[in-house]
Scaffold this motif. Structure first.
Motif, PDB file in Angstrom:
ATOM      1  N   UNK A  49       9.898  -3.943  10.702  1.00 48.22           N
ATOM      2  CA  UNK A  49      10.924  -2.912  10.816  1.00 48.22           C
ATOM      3  C   UNK A  49      10.375  -1.676  11.525  1.00 48.22           C
ATOM      4  N   UNK A  50      11.173  -1.116  12.400  1.00 47.99           N
ATOM      5  CA  UNK A  50      10.769   0.079  13.140  1.00 47.99           C
ATOM      6  C   UNK A  50      11.117   1.327  12.338  1.00 47.99           C
ATOM      7  N   UNK A  51      10.323   2.377  12.518  1.00 40.93           N
ATOM      8  CA  UNK A  51      10.608   3.649  11.866  1.00 40.93           C
ATOM      9  C   UNK A  51      11.843   4.244  12.518  1.00 40.93           C
ATOM     10  N   UNK A  52      12.792   4.642  11.696  1.00 42.72           N
ATOM     11  CA  UNK A  52      14.073   5.157  12.163  1.00 42.72           C
ATOM     12  C   UNK A  52      14.171   6.664  11.965  1.00 42.72           C
ATOM     13  N   UNK A  53      13.683   7.134  10.812  1.00 42.90           N
ATOM     14  CA  UNK A  53      13.765   8.547  10.467  1.00 42.90           C
ATOM     15  C   UNK A  53      12.463   9.000   9.830  1.00 42.90           C
ATOM     16  N   UNK A  54      12.282  10.314   9.811  1.00 41.52           N
ATOM     17  CA  UNK A  54      11.133  10.915   9.139  1.00 41.52           C
ATOM     18  C   UNK A  54      11.626  11.878   8.076  1.00 41.52           C
ATOM     19  N   UNK A  55      10.967  11.866   6.942  1.00 38.89           N
ATOM     20  CA  UNK A  55      11.217  12.842   5.884  1.00 38.89           C
ATOM     21  C   UNK A  55      10.091  13.863   5.997  1.00 38.89           C
ATOM     22  N   UNK A  56      10.453  15.131   6.183  1.00 41.40           N
ATOM     23  CA  UNK A  56       9.427  16.153   6.429  1.00 41.40           C
ATOM     24  C   UNK A  56       9.625  17.382   5.553  1.00 41.40           C
ATOM     25  N   UNK A  57       8.523  18.074   5.346  1.00 46.06           N
ATOM     26  CA  UNK A  57       8.551  19.425   4.785  1.00 46.06           C
ATOM     27  C   UNK A  57       8.643  20.356   5.986  1.00 46.06           C
ATOM     28  N   UNK A  58       9.635  21.239   6.029  1.00 47.74           N
ATOM     29  CA  UNK A  58       9.720  22.199   7.127  1.00 47.74           C
ATOM     30  C   UNK A  58       8.567  23.182   7.016  1.00 47.74           C
ATOM     31  N   UNK A  59       8.019  23.544   8.174  1.00 47.32           N
ATOM     32  CA  UNK A  59       6.793  24.346   8.216  1.00 47.32           C
ATOM     33  C   UNK A  59       6.874  25.324   9.372  1.00 47.32           C
ATOM     34  N   UNK A  60       6.429  26.552   9.138  1.00 48.13           N
ATOM     35  CA  UNK A  60       6.336  27.563  10.183  1.00 48.13           C
ATOM     36  C   UNK A  60       4.857  27.864  10.397  1.00 48.13           C
ATOM     37  N   UNK A  61       4.276  27.401  11.516  1.00 49.44           N
ATOM     38  CA  UNK A  61       2.838  27.627  11.726  1.00 49.44           C
ATOM     39  C   UNK A  61       2.473  29.096  11.923  1.00 49.44           C
ATOM     40  N   UNK A  62       3.421  29.922  12.382  1.00 54.71           N
ATOM     41  CA  UNK A  62       3.109  31.344  12.585  1.00 54.71           C
ATOM     42  C   UNK A  62       2.887  32.074  11.265  1.00 54.71           C
ATOM     43  N   UNK A  63       3.679  31.723  10.256  1.00 54.01           N
ATOM     44  CA  UNK A  63       3.527  32.374   8.951  1.00 54.01           C
ATOM     45  C   UNK A  63       2.772  31.489   7.968  1.00 54.01           C
ATOM     46  N   UNK A  64       2.494  30.236   8.353  1.00 55.68           N
ATOM     47  CA  UNK A  64       1.833  29.241   7.503  1.00 55.68           C
ATOM     48  C   UNK A  64       2.611  28.998   6.214  1.00 55.68           C
TER      49      UNK A  64
END
Length: 96
Positions: A49-64
């Motif tokens: 099966x191919x990866x269809x979606x990603x579950x992510x934590x939103x992140x702002x690298x400027x403010x960490x």
């Protein structure tokens, strides 16, 4: 191939609340959602099966900062693969 822990760049930045100044431009992969494989329809097939979606934590690298709910718990969001691009692949050694 993107894996759990990798950092992705969002093609469209996300601002969760209109009155918030925090804009999230990246995400940290928490999980991958795979599409139902053709192997289900054809058990003799070796197709993975191919990866269809990603579950992510939103992140702002400027403010960490991670995107947190009112209680301080990181919030998960899902994105299709065409909505993100790999920014940094995390190697296992990076976690040690």
């Amino acid at each position: 191939m993107m894996r759990r822990g990798d950092i992705v760049k969002l093609r469209q930045p996300h601002q969760i609340q209109t009155d918030s100044i925090e804009v999230y431009t990246h995400g940290i992969i928490a999980a991958r959602v795979k599409a139902e494989s053709q192997a289900t329809a054809n058990p003799q097939s070796n197709a993975k099966p191919a990866v269809k979606e990603l579950i992510v934590y939103l992140y702002n690298p400027e403010s960490a900062k991670l995107c947190l709910d009112e209680e301080g718990v990181p919030v998960l969001f899902d994105f299709y693969l065409n909505e993100v691009e790999l920014f940094k692949a995390v190697k296992e050694a990076d976690w040690l």
